[in-house]
Design an enzyme around this catalytic site. Structure first.
Site, PDB file in Angstrom:
ATOM      1  N   SER A 199      -6.420  -3.248   3.047  1.00  0.00           N
ATOM      2  CA  SER A 199      -6.840  -2.687   1.762  1.00  0.00           C
ATOM      3  C   SER A 199      -6.998  -3.620   0.582  1.00  0.00           C
ATOM      4  CB  SER A 199      -5.880  -1.597   1.360  1.00  0.00           C
ATOM      5  OG  SER A 199      -6.211  -0.489   2.114  1.00  0.00           O
ATOM      6  N   SER A 249     -10.866   9.685   0.964  1.00  0.00           N
ATOM      7  CA  SER A 249     -10.954   8.631   1.989  1.00  0.00           C
ATOM      8  C   SER A 249     -12.128   8.830   2.934  1.00  0.00           C
ATOM      9  CB  SER A 249      -9.664   8.576   2.808  1.00  0.00           C
ATOM     10  OG  SER A 249      -8.580   8.209   2.007  1.00  0.00           O
ATOM     11  N   GLU A 257       0.816  -1.226   0.000  1.00  0.00           N
ATOM     12  CA  GLU A 257       0.000   0.000   0.000  1.00  0.00           C
ATOM     13  C   GLU A 257       0.847   1.274   0.000  1.00  0.00           C
ATOM     14  OE1 GLU A 257      -3.516  -0.501   2.748  1.00  0.00           O
ATOM     15  OE2 GLU A 257      -2.378  -2.313   3.135  1.00  0.00           O
TER      16      GLU A 257
END
Length: 364
Positions: free
Chosen positions: A191, A326, A16
């Site tokens: 994620s 986000s 990530e």
């Protein structure tokens, strides 16, 4: 009191890495410059720590697909145990200006699994987000589920296998217990990395193979048919929950691409279209799960809400994305706390916890 020096650590060796660069950029742009000066420490994909310059720390900063850390010539080393000046420049041993607080926005493995938190603790530095235990509990999907379940919180049914048990994984048996479709995930990745949704035996063996590329332990999980609800939690001893939001995916599940790269990959309803009673239930269970998993500072609790009104916790993300799209910061904005004030509050919580820990006895 003068300005505080905030060290922002970002990048990292995890899958990530690029998301972390985007999160860091947004935090650096929004942080209150009248209260804080910022020191940038970028970790490259090889794990080297670089002291970065504000004007040139990213390449292709505005393109999520091409964004890269611009490595500097100044690498950084940490000196554990000292009470001040914990960072030095590795090539010259020059001492870095003292950091007052660290904001580690390194997502995924080695960033939010407790490793980085343990190092910051050894260096006696206050840092944003959960401590070592909270971070590692939430990162391990198997352990997190066991703790949530034993506290009376609903979770999707699952099976767990280690790489030593790889040859014992039987599609028929798994299907009998969990039905179809199935989700197959590395136990310790954030994620949607290495995650597959599976309908057939062929897909199943490929998905198992893929998950084991990212971890030595995997979980196979029943699919819960429900709305994807998320809630942001903020605080230490007395955490508060934001208004919940809902992800309306346009793809078959909320993949890494639709989370971070493709802004049209998922629509975000913030706040979610829920009844007052449902809202309260989501907030209540969010805080309960946050406490059960020993979280502090911040966490985003992800749920499935089924038609009968059952609420299943999918996971808690202890260092959620901080990009402008986000969920974590967006839910606080709709709850009345701006992005910049949220960053300030997280820094205050880090200092508050550090002060309490410093008062504990270390000798008998």
């Amino acid at each position: 009191m003068g300005k505080m020096n905030i060290g922002i650590i970002f990048g990292g060796k995890s899958a990530e890495h690029e998301v972390s660069l985007q999160s860091a950029k947004n935090i650096i742009d929004a942080i209150d410059k009248e209260k804080f000066t910022v020191t940038l420490i970028g970790i490259d994909k090889q794990g080297n720590w670089h002291l970065n310059d504000h004007s040139s720390y990213l390449l292709h900063a505005d393109n999520p697909k091409l964004i890269q850390l611009n490595k500097s010539n100044e690498t950084v080393a940490i000196v554990p145990g000292s009470n001040e000046h914990q960072f030095i420049q590795a090539n010259s041993t020059a001492i870095l200006e003292q950091l007052d607080v660290v904001f580690p926005i390194v997502h995924g493995t080695l960033g939010e699994d407790g490793s980085l938190q343990g190092m910051l603790r050894l260096a006696n530095l206050p840092y944003v987000g959960p401590n070592v235990l909270g971070s590692s509990l939430c990162m391990d999907k198997d352990i997190a589920k066991r703790l949530l379940q034993s506290s009376g919180i609903k979770v999707a049914d699952w099976l767990v296998y280690t790489s030593a048990e790889k040859d014992d994984i039987d599609f028929q048996k798994v299907q009998e217990k969990l039905g179809l479709p199935l989700f197959i995930k590395p136990a310790n990745q954030g994620s949607s990395v290495g995650v597959s949704k599976v309908m057939t035996e062929d897909e199943f063996s490929q998905a198992v193979q893929l998950a084991f590329e990212y971890d030595r332990k995997i979980i196979i999980e029943e699919a819960i048919q429900g709305r994807e609800i998320e809630c942001s939690v903020l605080g230490n001893d007395h955490p508060i929950a934001s208004l919940p939001g809902e992800i309306l995916p346009k793809t078959s599940f909320y993949s890494y691409e639709s989370k971070y790269i493709d802004e049209k990959g998922a629509e975000l309803a913030a706040p979610a279209d829920l009844t007052d009673k449902e809202m309260e239930k989501v907030q209540e269970v969010s805080i309960q799960a946050f406490k059960v998993l020993q979280c502090e500072g911040l966490g985003r609790v992800d749920f499935f809400l089924t038609d009968p009104g059952d609420l299943y916790v999918n996971e808690i993300n202890t260092l959620p994305g901080f990009t402008k799209i986000s969920m974590y910061p967006r839910l606080w904005e709709v709850s009345g706390l701006s992005y910049s004030s949220l960053i300030t509050r997280l820094i205050e919580l880090a200092i508050e916890r550090h002060e309490k820990e410093s008062k504990l006895k270390s000798t008998i």
